[in-house]
Motif scaffolding. Structure first.
Motif, short mmCIF file in Angstrom:
data_model
loop_
_atom_site.label_atom_id
_atom_site.label_comp_id
_atom_site.label_asym_id
_atom_site.label_seq_id
_atom_site.Cartn_x
_atom_site.Cartn_y
_atom_site.Cartn_z
N LYS A 24 51.03 30.65 47.84
CA LYS A 24 50.45 29.66 47.79
C LYS A 24 48.68 30.35 48.63
N LEU A 25 48.48 30.83 49.23
CA LEU A 25 48.05 31.75 50.34
C LEU A 25 46.71 32.40 49.07
N CYS A 26 45.96 32.54 49.69
CA CYS A 26 45.02 33.85 49.44
C CYS A 26 43.68 33.88 49.48
N VAL A 27 43.53 34.71 51.44
CA VAL A 27 42.42 34.81 51.74
C VAL A 27 41.25 34.94 50.89
N CYS A 28 40.86 36.66 49.46
CA CYS A 28 40.08 36.80 49.44
C CYS A 28 40.10 36.27 48.10
N ASP A 29 40.37 35.27 47.92
CA ASP A 29 39.98 33.82 46.76
C ASP A 29 38.23 33.57 47.23
N LEU A 30 37.50 33.68 46.89
CA LEU A 30 36.07 32.98 47.47
C LEU A 30 35.71 32.77 46.09
N LEU A 31 35.33 33.22 44.90
CA LEU A 31 35.22 32.43 43.62
C LEU A 31 35.75 31.57 43.39
N VAL A 32 35.10 30.46 42.78
CA VAL A 32 35.10 29.10 42.55
C VAL A 32 35.80 28.79 40.78
N ALA A 33 37.18 28.99 40.63
CA ALA A 33 37.58 29.36 39.28
C ALA A 33 37.09 31.00 38.34
N GLN A 34 36.86 31.74 38.89
CA GLN A 34 36.26 32.92 38.43
C GLN A 34 37.60 33.67 39.37
N CYS A 35 37.62 35.31 39.02
CA CYS A 35 38.51 35.77 39.17
C CYS A 35 36.94 37.08 40.03
N ASP A 36 38.15 37.03 41.23
CA ASP A 36 37.88 38.04 42.40
C ASP A 36 38.00 39.18 42.30
N VAL A 37 37.44 40.16 42.18
CA VAL A 37 37.90 41.91 42.08
C VAL A 37 38.69 41.93 43.23
N ASN A 38 39.27 42.66 42.74
CA ASN A 38 40.93 43.48 43.29
C ASN A 38 41.61 42.45 44.09
N CYS A 39 41.59 40.90 43.87
CA CYS A 39 42.11 40.14 44.32
C CYS A 39 43.41 39.74 44.16
N CYS A 40 44.30 40.55 43.78
CA CYS A 40 45.92 40.68 43.29
C CYS A 40 46.16 39.66 43.32
N CYS A 41 45.83 38.05 44.24
CA CYS A 41 46.77 36.65 44.56
C CYS A 41 45.55 35.99 44.99
N ASP A 42 44.99 36.24 43.27
CA ASP A 42 43.58 35.35 42.93
C ASP A 42 44.27 34.49 41.86
N PRO A 43 44.62 32.93 42.01
CA PRO A 43 45.16 32.88 40.54
C PRO A 43 44.19 32.33 39.36
N ASP A 44 42.99 32.62 39.57
CA ASP A 44 41.83 32.80 38.26
C ASP A 44 42.52 33.73 37.37
N CYS A 45 42.51 35.09 37.81
CA CYS A 45 42.72 36.13 37.35
C CYS A 45 43.91 36.15 36.53
N SER A 46 43.46 36.80 35.82
CA SER A 46 44.68 37.03 34.19
C SER A 46 44.97 38.32 34.55
N ALA A 47 46.20 38.17 33.28
CA ALA A 47 46.92 39.53 32.98
C ALA A 47 45.75 40.83 32.66
N ALA A 48 44.77 40.67 31.79
CA ALA A 48 43.55 41.29 31.06
C ALA A 48 42.84 42.06 32.75
N ASP A 49 42.76 40.64 33.82
CA ASP A 49 41.36 41.31 34.79
C ASP A 49 42.56 42.37 35.86
N PHE A 50 43.96 41.46 35.49
CA PHE A 50 44.70 42.43 36.79
C PHE A 50 44.85 44.18 36.32
N SER A 51 44.34 43.90 34.43
CA SER A 51 44.38 45.67 34.39
C SER A 51 43.22 46.59 34.79
N LEU A 52 42.62 45.22 35.53
CA LEU A 52 40.92 46.53 35.70
C LEU A 52 40.74 46.86 36.88
#
Length: 550
Positions: A24-52
């Motif tokens: 549950k730790l994610c030091v690169c999760d900086l944006l609230v309720a938004q997916c951070d680019v290239n942050c693979c541990c961000d719980p706000d990112c979906s599979a579509a985000d990971f593909s990019l």
């Protein structure tokens, strides 16, 4: 409402619960309720985000790096998949460091607690807790509960070990000492077998004469000592002696029948104020305390006095043994006497060691001594005058012996030997400053050598070998840690040098110099490259390894 605002402030001070799950730790999760680019541990990112994503900015997330075994979350991208996918793994890592923490049993250390802000409601309570010269930040869960024992502790045998705080019925035996300033702090525990001597300043006044706890004898003897840790067997602290000190410094020893004196006001003076306490603890070789005694120095103060200086001491003696002065702990201290003795007949080791005492005019204690020089330099007058050998001090002394043709060889030889070696020259020297008599390997035998000089004195009718000098060489080495090396004696050699004396014409006299000397030689040598007799570990503790502890 005020109670709602107070609850909100309390929640703000306490903060959120610390997150220890690495998944549950994610030091690169900086944006609230938004997916951070290239942050693979961000719980706000979906599979579509990971593909990019092109890479994982944080490929691994671990917990406390000081733990011996820790979980690690591994993040990566499978670029060969269509579309690319994020890969998540949870693995166990083993800390290769020599120093690691097995478990974190103090959860409050996992996060910083915001300090409580002073308010009109809590100001008095905060001032009472933190307003003194020293205070304790320990949580209540750390307080000792001597009554509560777990079932597994019931059958376990306890004993005091070196440095362990001496427990009492309410907490531990206190030995007040200065902390940050010179003011006394009563939070200093007395450690088992740790001889201590402290001095500190205590605030007093005549108006509060009977209300200052630390100025009363009861404060130091009203709590019984636990014979062994976590036991119900108690040892009461008895009063051994009381010395009363007047305002001009004169001291008087009270009779043993008058054992307890409490502070009281007499003629505008506050008398029976505790100025000094000396504890003496008697223990067994099994680590059990069997006796505890306290000696007091009581004094008086007048209205002008605002503070007093108190002194505190504690010493330890094993039962059925006599207290002996140490010359270091463990290594020798420069300037202290060499501890020496002899082995009584019939014993395999020096059971009764007679130590170097500060008695300079006799050798009845069998300490390692040498001839003491006198002002007239007369050997016969100086006979019996001895001075102890002090560690690290090269010494030389001597006298002059006037001999005539009437002197006999054998009595003169024995007289000179007694002059050089003393009446009872010791057989052993302690390798450490705190060596005990029962530790056989801690005693170094003295090696005796004899040499002969080529000088010839025409004194006797036939040739006679007479001793003229004693040379003692003490070889020592630095032992233990390079950070705090201890002086250890490894070899002692006593060399008697004799010379030949021949016939001296009748009526003639001759003066012969007699000398004694001591030389200390440091035989420590640095480790040679490639020398593998003593393996070393190249390890260093991180600067914050013991956080939040000091």
């Amino acid at each position: 409402p005020p109670e709602t605002r107070g609850a909100a402030r309390a929640r703000t001070r306490s903060g959120p619960a610390p997150v220890t799950d690495v998944a549950k730790l994610c030091v690169c999760d900086l944006l609230v309720a938004q997916c951070d680019v290239n942050c693979c541990c961000d719980p706000d990112c979906s599979a579509a985000d990971f593909s990019l994503f092109t890479t994982c900015s944080v490929p691994i997330v671990t917990g406390d790096s000081h733990l011996c075994s820790q979980k690690a979350a591994i993040y990566s991208l499978d670029v060969e998949a269509n579309p690319p996918e994020r890969i998540f793994k949870l693995i166990d890592q083993v800390n290769p460091s020599v120093f690691c923490i097995h478990a974190t049993n103090y959860k409050q250390a996992l996060s910083f607690n915001s300090p409580e802000m002073p308010t009109p409601e809590n100001f008095d309570q905060l001032l009472k807790q933190f307003g003194s010269a020293s205070f304790s930040a320990e949580p209540d869960s750390w307080r000792m509960n001597t009554d509560a024992q777990s079932p597994s502790d019931a059958n376990e045998t306890y004993r005091y070990e070196y440095g362990v705080p001496i427990q009492t019925a309410d907490a531990f035996l206190r030995l007040p000492s200065p902390v940050v300033s010179s003011w006394c702090s009563d939070a200093n525990p007395a450690g088992f077998l740790v001889n201590q001597a402290t001095k500190c300043t205590r605030s007093v006044s005549v108006e509060k004469c009977g209300n200052i706890q630390a100025a009363s004898m009861l404060f130091y003897i009203n709590s019984s000592i636990l014979a062994v840790p976590k036991s119900s067997q108690m040892v009461n602290i008895t009063v051994q002696s009381i010395v009363v000190q007047s305002l001009n410094g004169m001291r008087t020893l009270l009779n043993g029948s008058d054992l307890l004196r409490l502070p009281m006001i007499l003629d505008e003076l506050c008398i029976n104020i505790v100025l000094g306490v000396s504890y003496h603890i008697t223990y067994t070789d099994a680590g059990e305390i069997i006796e505890a005694a306290a000696s007091f120095v009581l004094g008086a103060i007048n209205k002008e006095a605002l503070s007093i200086q108190q002194s505190f001491e504690i010493s330890f003696t094993q039962v059925n043994t006599k207290p002996v002065p140490l010359s270091g702990n463990p290594g020798y201290v420069v300037g202290l006497p060499l501890r020496a003795g002899f082995r009584p007949p019939g014993y395999p080791f020096p059971v009764e060691i007679l130590f170097a005492a500060l008695v300079l005019n006799t050798n009845k204690y069998s300490q390692l001594t040498i001839l003491q020089s006198t002002s007239n330099q007369d050997c016969l007058a100086a006979q019996g005058a001895r001075t102890p050998v002090l560690f690290g001090y090269n010494m030389i002394s001597g006298c002059k012996l006037r001999i005539t043709a009437a002197m006999k060889c054998h009595p003169l030889t024995q007289t000179l030997l007694d002059l050089l070696k003393g009446q009872s020259f010791p057989e052993y020297v302690a390798s450490f400053g705190n060596s005990q008599a029962q530790d056989v390997l801690d005693w170094v035998p003295i090696t005796h050598l004899h040499t002969s000089e080529q000088r010839i004195y025409n004194t006797f009718q036939s040739s006679c070998q007479i001793p003229v000098s004693l040379e003692i060489e003490v070889k020592w080495t630095k032992y233990g840690s390079l950070v705090n090396p201890q002086a250890r004696i490894v070899n002692v050699t006593a060399t008697i040098t004799t010379t030949t004396a021949k016939q001296l014409p009748s009526g003639r006299e001759r003066t012969i110099p007699i000398t004694s000397s001591v030389v200390f030689t440091d035989i420590s040598s640095p480790a040679e490259p490639g020398y593998k007799a003593w393996p070393t570990i190249n390890a260093k503790l991180p600067f914050d390894f013991f956080f939040p502890f000091v």
